[in-house]
Design an enzyme around this catalytic site. Structure first.
Site, mmCIF file in Angstrom:
data_model
loop_
_atom_site.group_PDB
_atom_site.id
_atom_site.type_symbol
_atom_site.label_atom_id
_atom_site.label_comp_id
_atom_site.label_asym_id
_atom_site.label_seq_id
_atom_site.Cartn_x
_atom_site.Cartn_y
_atom_site.Cartn_z
ATOM 1 N N ASP A 141 1.016 -1.170 0.063
ATOM 2 C CA ASP A 141 -0.031 -0.044 0.162
ATOM 3 C C ASP A 141 0.944 1.249 -0.080
ATOM 4 O OD1 ASP A 141 -2.061 1.964 0.363
ATOM 5 O OD2 ASP A 141 -2.670 1.071 2.409
ATOM 6 N N ARG A 142 1.729 1.426 -1.167
ATOM 7 C CA ARG A 142 2.895 2.621 -1.007
ATOM 8 C C ARG A 142 2.048 3.721 -1.449
ATOM 9 N NH1 ARG A 142 5.143 6.440 -1.658
ATOM 10 N NH2 ARG A 142 7.303 6.526 -2.167
ATOM 11 N N LYS A 143 0.961 3.746 -2.225
ATOM 12 C CA LYS A 143 0.351 5.056 -2.552
ATOM 13 C C LYS A 143 1.357 5.832 -3.111
ATOM 14 C CE LYS A 143 -3.455 4.926 1.114
ATOM 15 N NZ LYS A 143 -2.848 4.029 2.038
ATOM 16 N N PHE A 144 1.701 5.609 -4.245
ATOM 17 C CA PHE A 144 2.613 6.561 -5.041
ATOM 18 C C PHE A 144 1.908 7.790 -5.383
ATOM 19 C CE2 PHE A 144 4.592 2.019 -6.100
ATOM 20 C CZ PHE A 144 5.759 2.174 -5.483
ATOM 21 N N ASN B 135 -0.412 0.460 -5.359
ATOM 22 C CA ASN B 135 -1.536 1.572 -5.526
ATOM 23 C C ASN B 135 -0.939 2.933 -5.782
ATOM 24 O OD1 ASN B 135 -0.827 1.960 -2.849
ATOM 25 N ND2 ASN B 135 -2.834 1.999 -2.132
#
Ligand code: S5P
Length: 468
Positions: free
Chosen positions: A298-301, A327
């Site tokens: 869930d790195r949320k780039f 994501n």
């Protein structure tokens, strides 16, 4: 009416030429009634013409302008005739959390809808839903222009009478009588209207398309990771993804081994762990193999394409080497997807876009959410779905029914965490269109995480089966 039509033509509220519509088709006529706010005399004439069309025909307690163009018209009508008016907020989709209808009214009162023009009747029907949701009764709609493309019939089928001050045919005949249009233009508009009758609009009040099973979605999936995810869900009878947000790497691995049999996907936040090295990555992928689940980091780039290439593949974490799914926010624009795709596509990875968030006050809503759908539709090979909260309220805009909706903010007990998180229970999330439930503290903070994971697995699966 003739002076009004001539005036509308003069101020270019009614234009003739070759116009590309939102739908991509070209139209020989274009109506832009927004401009009338700059001409108070026209605004008053318009509202008066509409009042004449409806006066004595419709009975109502209050009026409601359909946003945005009709709001000043409804206001003018209300001022001139002492009508009580309501306003619909267009941006508010989740009725109940914020007011969708502004103004004072009593449930059961009747409401006249006021719009500028009607084509298919779609925007009127959206307003009808919002008014019905607060228990207002609507039977009548008044517009300035009926485009004669089927809106009247569509509204009738929803129990609504349409009153219009003008039709396209009347406009054409007045303008041609005054030498403003050639016979050729008049004919091209008539032909266009005839060829573009709008069939019954698809709205939420009609039966929603049948929900697809995970097997059906797997069959439609264009991305390998997505296919694997659905197949794992079916094989394990689990739509549960656990967010194992503990700080101790040792504890994380031990807990994952315990709950592994119950999940289809493990969600990680690698940057909260106290230890990270290639050995930890190996332990994680071994556990994924042992228990058959996918790993979603869930790195949320949220950076430009060039930067996310390194963030995804390099650094200490080398995320692309051990995760199946990551994501991203689309704040930077579609280049972020191109960058991540450059790294992940060849390795059969998948990308989720954050279409909505579970936290209070999120800005991921409305047109932002719709833009994620557009970006997803443009990248069917790599974008596998969305982080969603209320997908049923916006996914009809997507062409691709294989996409997965993963939903955080899930707990059997509703409420929040004091830091903005907002929880829903598994059943309501699945009913709102979610495919995979993401549970963090509900599992890892439970006294017995394993039995808690089993409980969420059961609740999520039963909710899915009952939706089918
Ligand atoms: O909108 C979001 C998106 C995500 S990915 N809201 C979220 O809560 N998340 C993540 O889901 C969050 O980072 C956390 O890892 C998990 C929710 O955890 P819980 O403990 O509140 O269930």
């Amino acid at each position: 009416m003739e002076t009004l039509v001539l005036k509308l033509h003069e101020i270019e509220a009614v234009k003739f030429g070759n116009f590309k519509l939102k739908s991509g088709i070209f139209s020989p006529i274009y109506l832009d009634l927004r401009v009338i706010v700059s001409y108070p005399d026209v605004l008053r004439q318009v509202s008066e013409a509409m009042w004449k069309a409806v006066e004595g025909n419709a009975k109502f307690d209050v009026t409601c302008g359909v946003p945005y163009t009709a709001l000043p018209i409804a206001t003018a009508m209300a001022l001139d005739h002492g009508l009580k008016m309501l306003m619909r907020r267009k941006e508010v989709k989740e009725y109940g959390t914020k007011k969708a209808i502004e103004g004072h009214f009593e449930p059961g009162q009747t409401c006249l809808m006021v719009d500028d023009l009607v084509t298919s009747g779609m925007s009127v029907l959206e307003t009808l839903d919002a008014l019905n949701a607060v228990k207002l009764v609507c039977t009548d709609v008044v517009v300035l222009i009926d485009r004669e493309q089927g809106g009247k019939e569509n509204l009738k089928s929803h129990g609504l009478n349409l009153y219009s001050a003008l039709t396209i045919s009347e406009i054409l005949s007045i303008l041609s009588k005054h030498g403003k249009l050639t016979d050729e233009v008049v004919k091209s508009v008539h032909d266009f209207i005839a060829a573009n009758k709008v069939v019954k609009p698809k709205v939420e009040t009609q039966a929603a398309p049948k929900r697809l099973s995970y097997e059906e979605k797997a069959a439609l999936a264009k991305n390998e990771a997505l296919k694997r995810l659905y197949n794992t869900m079916v094989a394990k009878k689990s739509n549960l993804s656990v967010a194992m947000d503990v700080n101790s790497t040792e504890k994380m691995l031990a807990l994952v081994d315990e709950i592994g049999p119950h999940i289809c996907c493990l969600k990680t936040h690698v940057d909260v762990l106290d230890v990270w090295n290639d050995g930890v990555a190996k332990s994680l992928t071994d556990l994924a193999e042992k228990h058959n689940f996918l790993i979603f980091e869930d790195r949320k780039f949220a950076d430009i394409g060039n930067t996310v290439v390194s963030q995804y593949s390099g650094g200490v974490y080398k995320i692309s080497e051990w995760s199946d799914i990551v994501n991203a926010h689309i704040v930077p624009g579609p280049g972020i997807v191109d960058g991540l795709k450059q790294v992940g596509l060849g390795q059969n990875k998948g990308l989720l876009l954050l279409a909505e968030m579970s936290s209070a006050g999120t800005m991921a809503k409305g047109s932002y959410t719709e833009e994620t759908v557009r970006v997803a539709d443009e990248n069917p090979d790599f974008v596998i779905g969305f982080i969603s909260v209320n997908p049923n309220s916006w996914t009809k805009k997507s062409k691709d029914r294989s996409l997965v909706h993963m939903t955080p903010g899930i707990k059997l007990q509703k409420g929040g965490d004091g830091l903005g998180q907002q929880y829903n229970d598994p059943k309501s999330a699945i009913a709102r269109g979610s495919d995979v439930l993401i549970v963090g503290r509900g599992v890892y903070k439970a006294e017995d995480p394993k039995s808690s994971a089993a409980e969420y697995q059961k609740a999520g699966w039963e909710a899915y089966l009952s939706e089918l």
